[in-house]
Scaffold this active site. Structure first.
Site, PDB file in Angstrom:
ATOM      1  N   ASP A 186      22.803  49.961  75.738  1.00 25.93           N
ATOM      2  CA  ASP A 186      21.951  50.447  74.722  1.00 25.93           C
ATOM      3  C   ASP A 186      22.046  49.392  73.587  1.00 25.93           C
ATOM      4  O   ASP A 186      21.192  48.952  72.962  1.00 25.93           O
ATOM      5  CB  ASP A 186      22.053  51.758  74.306  1.00 25.93           C
ATOM      6  CG  ASP A 186      21.260  52.762  75.408  1.00 25.93           C
ATOM      7  OD1 ASP A 186      20.598  52.143  75.921  1.00 25.93           O
ATOM      8  OD2 ASP A 186      21.495  53.880  75.214  1.00 25.93           O
TER       9      ASP A 186
ATOM     10  N   ARG B 257      24.588  55.155  85.873  1.00 24.43           N
ATOM     11  CA  ARG B 257      25.554  56.163  85.962  1.00 24.43           C
ATOM     12  C   ARG B 257      24.559  57.351  85.758  1.00 24.43           C
ATOM     13  O   ARG B 257      24.112  57.608  84.554  1.00 24.43           O
ATOM     14  CB  ARG B 257      26.624  56.257  84.797  1.00 24.43           C
ATOM     15  CG  ARG B 257      28.068  56.936  84.972  1.00 24.43           C
ATOM     16  CD  ARG B 257      28.847  56.589  83.881  1.00 24.43           C
ATOM     17  NE  ARG B 257      28.532  56.897  82.632  1.00 24.43           N
ATOM     18  CZ  ARG B 257      29.671  57.499  81.955  1.00 24.43           C
ATOM     19  NH1 ARG B 257      30.800  57.788  82.205  1.00 24.43           N
ATOM     20  NH2 ARG B 257      29.099  57.928  80.679  1.00 24.43           N
TER      21      ARG B 257
ATOM     22  N   THR C 214      25.522  63.972  86.500  1.00 20.64           N
ATOM     23  CA  THR C 214      26.828  63.992  87.410  1.00 20.64           C
ATOM     24  C   THR C 214      27.804  62.884  87.101  1.00 20.64           C
ATOM     25  O   THR C 214      29.011  62.846  87.472  1.00 20.64           O
ATOM     26  CB  THR C 214      26.446  63.987  88.877  1.00 20.64           C
ATOM     27  OG1 THR C 214      25.976  62.738  88.897  1.00 20.64           O
ATOM     28  CG2 THR C 214      25.407  64.916  89.142  1.00 20.64           C
TER      29      THR C 214
ATOM     30  N   ASP D 239      27.220  53.485  73.683  1.00 19.97           N
ATOM     31  CA  ASP D 239      26.580  52.974  74.958  1.00 19.97           C
ATOM     32  C   ASP D 239      26.389  51.291  75.069  1.00 19.97           C
ATOM     33  O   ASP D 239      25.565  50.802  74.287  1.00 19.97           O
ATOM     34  CB  ASP D 239      25.172  53.731  75.157  1.00 19.97           C
ATOM     35  CG  ASP D 239      24.640  53.487  76.637  1.00 19.97           C
ATOM     36  OD1 ASP D 239      24.356  54.592  77.180  1.00 19.97           O
ATOM     37  OD2 ASP D 239      24.541  52.328  76.916  1.00 19.97           O
TER      38      ASP D 239
HETATM   39  C1  PRP Z   1      28.002  52.068  81.590  1.00 16.82           C
HETATM   40  C2  PRP Z   1      28.783  50.768  81.669  1.00 16.82           C
HETATM   41  C3  PRP Z   1      29.542  50.959  82.980  1.00 16.82           C
HETATM   42  C4  PRP Z   1      29.443  52.465  83.336  1.00 16.82           C
HETATM   43  C5  PRP Z   1      31.001  52.721  82.935  1.00 16.82           C
HETATM   44  O1  PRP Z   1      26.700  51.356  82.542  1.00 16.82           O
HETATM   45  O2  PRP Z   1      28.219  49.576  81.369  1.00 16.82           O
HETATM   46  O3  PRP Z   1      28.771  50.256  83.886  1.00 16.82           O
HETATM   47  O4  PRP Z   1      28.735  52.934  82.330  1.00 16.82           O
HETATM   48  O5  PRP Z   1      31.076  54.203  83.158  1.00 16.82           O
HETATM   49  P1  PRP Z   1      31.860  54.813  84.275  1.00 16.82           P
HETATM   50  O6  PRP Z   1      33.246  54.017  84.450  1.00 16.82           O
HETATM   51  O7  PRP Z   1      32.156  56.105  83.989  1.00 16.82           O
HETATM   52  O8  PRP Z   1      31.284  54.571  85.654  1.00 16.82           O
HETATM   53  P2  PRP Z   1      25.438  52.499  82.456  1.00 16.82           P
HETATM   54  O9  PRP Z   1      25.583  53.593  83.544  1.00 16.82           O
HETATM   55  O10 PRP Z   1      25.215  53.239  81.235  1.00 16.82           O
HETATM   56  O11 PRP Z   1      24.132  51.789  82.647  1.00 16.82           O
HETATM   57  P3  PRP Z   1      23.576  50.361  81.919  1.00 16.82           P
HETATM   58  O12 PRP Z   1      24.610  49.404  81.895  1.00 16.82           O
HETATM   59  O13 PRP Z   1      22.380  49.943  82.617  1.00 16.82           O
HETATM   60  O14 PRP Z   1      23.337  50.895  80.724  1.00 16.82           O
HETATM   61  N1  URA Z   2      29.349  53.553  79.417  1.00 17.47           N
HETATM   62  C1  URA Z   2      29.212  53.172  78.113  1.00 17.47           C
HETATM   63  O1  URA Z   2      28.409  52.405  77.804  1.00 17.47           O
HETATM   64  N2  URA Z   2      30.177  53.567  77.042  1.00 17.47           N
HETATM   65  C2  URA Z   2      30.955  54.487  77.519  1.00 17.47           C
HETATM   66  O2  URA Z   2      31.636  54.962  76.497  1.00 17.47           O
HETATM   67  C3  URA Z   2      30.887  55.036  78.833  1.00 17.47           C
HETATM   68  C4  URA Z   2      30.309  54.480  79.675  1.00 17.47           C
END
Ligand code: PRP
Ligand code: URA
Length: 209
Positions: free
Chosen positions: A203, A104, A108, A200
Site C-alpha cells: 500500500d 496474504r 487466515t 503495509d
Molecule cells: C506482504 C508482504 C509480503 C507478505 C509478508 O504482502 O509484501 O509478501 O505480506 O507477510 P507474511 O510473511 O506474513 O506472509 P501482501 O500479502 O500484503 O500483498 P501485496 O504485496 O500484494 O500488498
Molecule cells: N506485510 C506488510 O506489508 N507489512 C507487515 O508488517 C506485514 C506483512
C-alpha cells in the site's frame, strides 16, 4: 542451517528510518526502497565468482578480474517485491527477472498464490527472492516452495524488515535458504504486522489502501 545476515550499513539504516516514517509519502517511499535495494544488492553479490582476464591499460597489459558470468535470477514476490527490482537491476542489469504473485489472506494470514512466471533455465540460475517484508514467513516459504517445485536449487531471500517469527519459520521450512535483511524488528502484532515495521509495504509503495 540457514545463515541470517543483517545489512546494518549506516546508509541503509538512515534510509530505513525514513522508509518507516508514517509521514513519508509514496514518491519518497518508492525512491528510498529503490535506493536501499541497490545497497543491499551490493552486499548480497559479494560472493559472485570472478575469473581472470587480460586488459591493456594505457601503460601496459595486465591480468584483472571480471565476473565469471554466473546466471542470476531475481524474483520479486508481488506486489511489494516489485518496488525493489529496479534498485537491484542497477547493479546486475543482466539478471533475468521472474515473478511470483502471492497475497496474504487478511483473515487466515495464509499465502494465496495467483501468478508464477520464471526464466526457462531455472535449475541453472542462482535466485534472489525479494520482498520488503518477512512477517509470519508464510509468503516467503510458499514462494521458495514454488521456486523449488520448478527446479530452483540455489535461493537467497532478501527483505527490508523481518520479524523474528518469520525468520524462524523460514529457517525451519527451508534450512538451505540464507536470509538477508536490513533490519530485524521486535515482533508481530495481533494482525500479523511487523512491530515497529513500516505498515503495509504494498500500500505504501503503490499508494493504495
Ligand atoms: C506482504 C508482504 C509480503 C507478505 C509478508 O504482502 O509484501 O509478501 O505480506 O507477510 P507474511 O510473511 O506474513 O506472509 P501482501 O500479502 O500484503 O500483498 P501485496 O504485496 O500484494 O500488498
Ligand atoms: N506485510 C506488510 O506489508 N507489512 C507487515 O508488517 C506485514 C506483512
Amino acid at each position: 542451517m540457514t545463515k541470517v545476515f543483517v545489512f546494518d550499513h549506516p546508509l541503509i539504516q538512515h534510509k530505513l528510518t525514513y522508509i518507516r516514517d508514517v509521514n513519508t509519502g509514496t514518491k519518497e517511499f518508492r525512491e528510498l526502497v529503490d535506493e536501499v535495494a541497490t545497497l543491499m544488492a551490493f552486499e548480497i553479490t559479494r560472493d559472485l565468482p570472478l575469473e581472470e582476464t587480460e586488459v591493456e591499460t594505457p601503460v601496459q597489459k595486465t591480468k584483472s578480474k571480471v565476473l565469471a558470468g554466473k546466471k542470476l535470477g531475481i524474483v520479486p514476490i508481488l506486489r511489494a517485491g516489485i518496488g525493489m527490482i529496479d534498485g537491484i537491476l542497477k547493479l546486475i542489469p543482466a539478471a533475468k527477472v521472474g515473478h511470483i504473485g502471492l497475497y496474504r489472506d487478511p483473515e487466515t494470514l495464509q499465502p494465496v498464490e495467483y501468478y508464477v512466471k520464471l526464466p526457462a533455465d531455472v535449475a541453472d540460475r542462482d535466485f534472489i527472492l525479494v520482498d520488503p517484508m518477512l512477517a509470519t514467513g508464510g509468503s516467503a516459504i510458499e514462494a521458495v516452495n514454488s521456486l523449488k517445485k520448478r527446479g530452483a536449487i540455489h535461493i537467497k531471500f532478501m527483505c527490508l524488515i523481518a520479524a523474528p517469527e518469520g525468520v524462524e519459520a523460514l529457517q525451519k521450512a527451508h534450512p538451505d535458504v540464507d536470509i538477508y535483511i536490513a533490519a530485524l524488528d521486535e515482533k508481530l502484532n495481533d494482525h500479523g504486522y511487523i512491530v515497529p515495521g513500516l505498515g503495509d509495504a504494498g500500500d505504501r509503495l503503490f499508494g493504495t489502501k
